[in-house]
Design a protein around this motif. Structure first.
Motif, PDB file in Angstrom:
ATOM      1  N   GLY A  12       0.914  -1.220   0.165  1.00  0.00           N
ATOM      2  CA  GLY A  12      -0.044   0.040  -0.327  1.00  0.00           C
ATOM      3  C   GLY A  12       0.871   1.239  -0.057  1.00  0.00           C
ATOM      4  N   GLY A  13       1.847   1.304  -0.546  1.00  0.00           N
ATOM      5  CA  GLY A  13       3.013   2.184  -0.684  1.00  0.00           C
ATOM      6  C   GLY A  13       2.645   3.596  -1.704  1.00  0.00           C
ATOM      7  N   SER A  14       1.719   3.395  -2.368  1.00  0.00           N
ATOM      8  CA  SER A  14       1.653   4.389  -3.571  1.00  0.00           C
ATOM      9  C   SER A  14       0.920   5.779  -2.912  1.00  0.00           C
ATOM     10  CB  SER A  14       0.430   3.916  -4.550  1.00  0.00           C
ATOM     11  OG  SER A  14      -0.588   3.721  -4.161  1.00  0.00           O
ATOM     12  N   ILE A  34       8.043  -0.683  -3.245  1.00  0.00           N
ATOM     13  CA  ILE A  34       6.381  -0.298  -2.728  1.00  0.00           C
ATOM     14  C   ILE A  34       5.372  -1.097  -3.632  1.00  0.00           C
ATOM     15  CG2 ILE A  34       6.823   2.174  -2.085  1.00  0.00           C
ATOM     16  CD1 ILE A  34       5.557   3.056  -4.631  1.00  0.00           C
ATOM     17  N   SER A  35       4.440  -1.616  -3.288  1.00  0.00           N
ATOM     18  CA  SER A  35       3.606  -2.074  -3.997  1.00  0.00           C
ATOM     19  C   SER A  35       2.107  -1.567  -3.821  1.00  0.00           C
ATOM     20  CB  SER A  35       3.350  -3.554  -3.596  1.00  0.00           C
ATOM     21  OG  SER A  35       2.919  -3.889  -2.449  1.00  0.00           O
ATOM     22  N   SER A  60       0.728  -5.562  -6.864  1.00  0.00           N
ATOM     23  CA  SER A  60       0.518  -6.718  -5.981  1.00  0.00           C
ATOM     24  C   SER A  60      -1.137  -6.333  -5.446  1.00  0.00           C
ATOM     25  CB  SER A  60       1.488  -6.946  -4.964  1.00  0.00           C
ATOM     26  OG  SER A  60       0.975  -8.123  -4.110  1.00  0.00           O
ATOM     27  N   ASP A  61      -1.702  -7.440  -5.141  1.00  0.00           N
ATOM     28  CA  ASP A  61      -2.794  -7.438  -4.485  1.00  0.00           C
ATOM     29  C   ASP A  61      -2.657  -8.136  -3.282  1.00  0.00           C
ATOM     30  OD1 ASP A  61      -5.518  -8.060  -3.198  1.00  0.00           O
ATOM     31  OD2 ASP A  61      -6.478  -8.325  -5.013  1.00  0.00           O
ATOM     32  N   ASP A  67       0.818 -12.996  -5.493  1.00  0.00           N
ATOM     33  CA  ASP A  67       1.163 -11.655  -5.833  1.00  0.00           C
ATOM     34  C   ASP A  67       2.375 -11.245  -4.922  1.00  0.00           C
ATOM     35  OD1 ASP A  67      -0.854 -11.599  -7.624  1.00  0.00           O
ATOM     36  OD2 ASP A  67      -1.726  -9.879  -7.006  1.00  0.00           O
ATOM     37  N   GLU A  68       2.394 -11.641  -3.758  1.00  0.00           N
ATOM     38  CA  GLU A  68       3.184 -11.343  -2.858  1.00  0.00           C
ATOM     39  C   GLU A  68       4.537 -11.891  -2.928  1.00  0.00           C
ATOM     40  OE1 GLU A  68       2.707  -8.504   0.258  1.00  0.00           O
ATOM     41  OE2 GLU A  68       2.184  -8.350  -2.020  1.00  0.00           O
TER      42      GLU A  68
END
Length: 238
Positions: A12-14, A34-35, A60-61, A67-68
């Motif tokens: 959640g780095g956006s 970040i994802s 990534s979800d 995804d992780e």
């Protein structure tokens, strides 16, 4: 922990807290991945953080363990290690329990709680190798329940319990584990648009400073659960 050259991963780095923490870690000479679920938002975050060899963004979800795993593979392919993980991705829906939908409930459980598990599960072996640090971003809603918060409270109470139990499991490997529990933060959460009206709130950079303080604390000491709140909530609306 000497931060220069260490590698961090922030879900959640956006934007919001995740982006604020990423800025703080980059300023200390760390490499930061970040994802997020949206490539457009990640591109906008990269514009803010600056394109460099020390930054990468991966779609990534966190509700999807595969995804992780892909993010971890990308990080190790580029930097060869992982030292710090912040499970920050989260969503919130607020309504009385009798009108809350199944979709709202499952989205919160899957993102806020299962997402934190998926992120730790995908990164724990690398953290064992580096004797690293895993953090979750919980909330004061993880100890304080409120009307219309049944789903959100359930997830954040769960994140606190999950993180504290994980701390007990992992400290024998010299992995440090902390949950950070903020009150009101000036972010885009729940449809908010940060502006001057949010000056009384905790700022994302304040959480970034807190993360830096945790990482640089003497390893004999572990602040395993931290509540942080605005110091002057009475200024709200002024």
């Amino acid at each position: 922990m000497e931060l220069e050259g260490k590698v961090a991963y922030i879900t959640g780095g956006s934007k919001g807290i995740g982006l604020g923490v990423a800025k703080s870690l980059l300023e200390k000479g760390m490499k930061v991945a970040i994802s997020g679920r949206n490539q457009k938002s990640l591109n906008e975050a990269l514009e803010v953080l600056g394109y460099s060899d020390n930054v990468m963004a991966v779609v990534s979800d966190v509700t999807q363990y595969a995804d992780e795993e892909e993010v971890v593979r990308a990080i190790t392919a580029r930097w060869g290690k992982l030292d710090v993980v912040l499970a920050n991705a989260g969503v919130g829906h607020f309504s009385p329990i009798d009108t809350m939908t199944f979709d709202q409930w499952h989205q919160m459980i899957n993102t806020n709680l299962t997402g934190a598990f998926n992120t730790l599960k995908a990164t724990v072996e690398l953290l064992r190798q580096s004797k690293g640090y895993y953090m979750t971003l919980a909330s004061l809603a993880g100890t304080n329940f409120f009307a219309q918060g049944a789903g959100y409270n359930a997830t954040k109470f769960g994140v606190v319990g999950f993180t504290q139990a994980a701390m007990l499991d992992l400290r024998k490997y010299d992995i440090k584990v902390t949950t950070i529990m903020p009150g009101s933060v000036a972010t885009y959460f729940n449809g908010n648009e940060p502006s001057e009206k949010d000056a009384w709130k905790i700022q994302p950079g304040d959480i970034g400073k807190l993360v830096v303080d945790l990482l640089t604390m003497h390893p004999r000491t572990l602040p395993s659960k931290i509540e942080v709140r605005p110091s002057r909530p009475d200024l709200k609306g002024n």
